[in-house]
Design an enzyme around this catalytic site. Structure first.
Site, mmCIF file in Angstrom:
data_model
loop_
_atom_site.group_PDB
_atom_site.id
_atom_site.type_symbol
_atom_site.label_atom_id
_atom_site.label_comp_id
_atom_site.label_asym_id
_atom_site.label_seq_id
_atom_site.Cartn_x
_atom_site.Cartn_y
_atom_site.Cartn_z
ATOM 1 N N ASP A 75 16.326 -4.506 -5.660
ATOM 2 C CA ASP A 75 17.541 -3.710 -5.882
ATOM 3 C C ASP A 75 17.370 -2.824 -7.114
ATOM 4 O O ASP A 75 17.804 -1.674 -7.120
ATOM 5 C CB ASP A 75 18.743 -4.646 -6.033
ATOM 6 C CG ASP A 75 18.821 -5.630 -4.880
ATOM 7 O OD1 ASP A 75 18.890 -5.181 -3.730
ATOM 8 O OD2 ASP A 75 18.763 -6.858 -5.118
ATOM 9 N N HIS A 87 22.379 -10.952 -5.012
ATOM 10 C CA HIS A 87 21.594 -10.070 -4.140
ATOM 11 C C HIS A 87 22.331 -10.006 -2.804
ATOM 12 O O HIS A 87 22.085 -10.808 -1.903
ATOM 13 C CB HIS A 87 20.167 -10.599 -3.952
ATOM 14 C CG HIS A 87 19.446 -9.869 -2.851
ATOM 15 N ND1 HIS A 87 19.067 -8.555 -2.962
ATOM 16 C CD2 HIS A 87 19.084 -10.252 -1.605
ATOM 17 C CE1 HIS A 87 18.494 -8.164 -1.850
ATOM 18 N NE2 HIS A 87 18.504 -9.176 -0.993
#
Ligand code: NAX
Length: 328
Positions: free
Chosen positions: A159, A187
């Site tokens: 990410d 996440h």
């Protein structure tokens, strides 16, 4: 020759495993003078494909690859592991609720945590990639109480890398010019990519990208939804970038982070930023090559705080859904 480092990898016959293994065996991750012993773990149905992966690794004739053990037995798989990369997990299927997925994968991580505690090396460090990775990591960690909490990590580096790349594209610079990009929280589609504290060429992002509406809107949304966009385009979930991010994470944890930068990884909270102690949450971290520490005193606007609270709330909710898998 140095003593080989033992690296255990679950889900080794999967997509991410396929991208991960040759790079570890080549010496890229642990050093060009560091032999590696791989212990590859699969469930029974994956063992045939894993045999093919082992053939390919042998056919690479890597000078640093000391040995390969392919197994579906957890104690054999984690025997003497210095690093355990927990990649394998069951994907979400149509009609499956998040709670169902948490329950199915959660049980897997109970057994893996217990086996790591029984069989791994005293200095084992763990990175969980298999989703939902924060809560899977929490479950494994709680089922291995003999292993210090600071050795457990869940992956949010993909990410971070995605967010850096998106900012660089918008600013018309290179992604190496973007530093201090922290992912906060889970996440998942609630993660918060912190553009307020990130820098572009050492200056606040807002200087190169004055478009606040884009930063607060599409930028965050696109990072949160990037995994889905890749599935839509490729017909398969991200694997090369995920494997790369896993290796980035291990290499960052094994080295000293420069004082003017930080990286994202989910670790057991020590209560920093008001996050419940023990919750596996992504923070800006710096490593001293043995241990990642949460960077303190990172300022957050009311906007940032509200985004962070949302993703922490999701982690608390996930934790409550798997409470039966967490020994008191
Ligand atoms: P694949 O389905 O290609 O491979 C998974 C492999 O794990 C399969 O070979 C399967 O047999 C094996 N497996 C399943 N249960 C297992 C168990 N109990 N023990 C050992 N092996 C087991 O998935 P892949 O694309 O490699 O993705 C693996 C995991 O990474 C998924 O959970 C995925 O959601 C997760 N991801 C996490 C990311 C992150 O940033 N944290 C990003 C990429 C990826 O989506």
């Amino acid at each position: 020759m140095k003593t080989p480092i033992v690296v255990s990898i679950t889900g080794a016959a999967g997509q991410i495993g396929y991208s991960l293994l040759p790079r570890i065996a080549s010496g890229l991750v642990f050093g060009s003078d560091q032999p590696v012993s791989l212990r590859l773990i699969e469930i029974e149905p994956g063992m045939k494909a894993l045999a093919g992966v082992v053939m390919e690794l042998n056919d690479c004739a890597f000078p640093l690859l000391e040995s390969i053990e392919a197994t579906s037995d957890l104690d054999t798989g984690f025997d003497g592991a210095n690093w355990a990369l927990l990649v394998g997990s069951v994907p979400r299927k149509a009609g499956m609720e998040r709670k169902d997925l948490l329950g199915i994968n959660g049980k897997i991580f109970v057994g893996q945590g217990q086996a790591i505690e029984r069989s791994a090396a005293d200095d084992v460090r763990v990175l969980v990639v298999g989703n939902p990775c924060n809560t899977n990591c929490l479950i494994a960690m709680k089922n291995a109480p003999g292993i210090p909490a600071e050795r457990w990590h869940a992956m949010t580096r993909l990410d971070e890398n995605r967010a850096k790349s998106a900012l660089a594209e918008k600013a018309g610079c290179h992604n190496r010019d973007v530093t201090r990009l922290a992912i906060w929280g889970n996440h998942s589609s609630t993660l918060y990519p912190d553009f307020e504290n990130a820098l572009i060429n050492g200056e606040p992002v807002s200087k190169s990208i004055p478009d606040t509406a884009w930063l607060e809107g599409d930028f965050i949304k696109n990072v949160q939804q990037r995994g889905a966009a890749i599935i839509a385009a490729r017909g398969l979930s991200s694997a090369a970038s995920a494997a790369h991010a896993a290796l980035d994470t291990v290499m960052t944890l094994n080295s000293v982070t420069p004082a003017d930068d930080w990286h994202s990884v989910a670790v057991a909270s020590d209560g920093s930023y008001g996050v419940e102690e023990g919750l596996v949450c992504s923070f800006p971290t710096r490593s001293n090559s043995h241990k990642a520490s949460i960077v303190q005193g990172v300022p957050m606007s009311e906007f940032g705080k509200s985004k962070f609270q949302l993703t922490v709330n999701e982690l608390l909710e996930e934790k409550s859904m798997v409470s039966d898998l967490l020994p008191k």
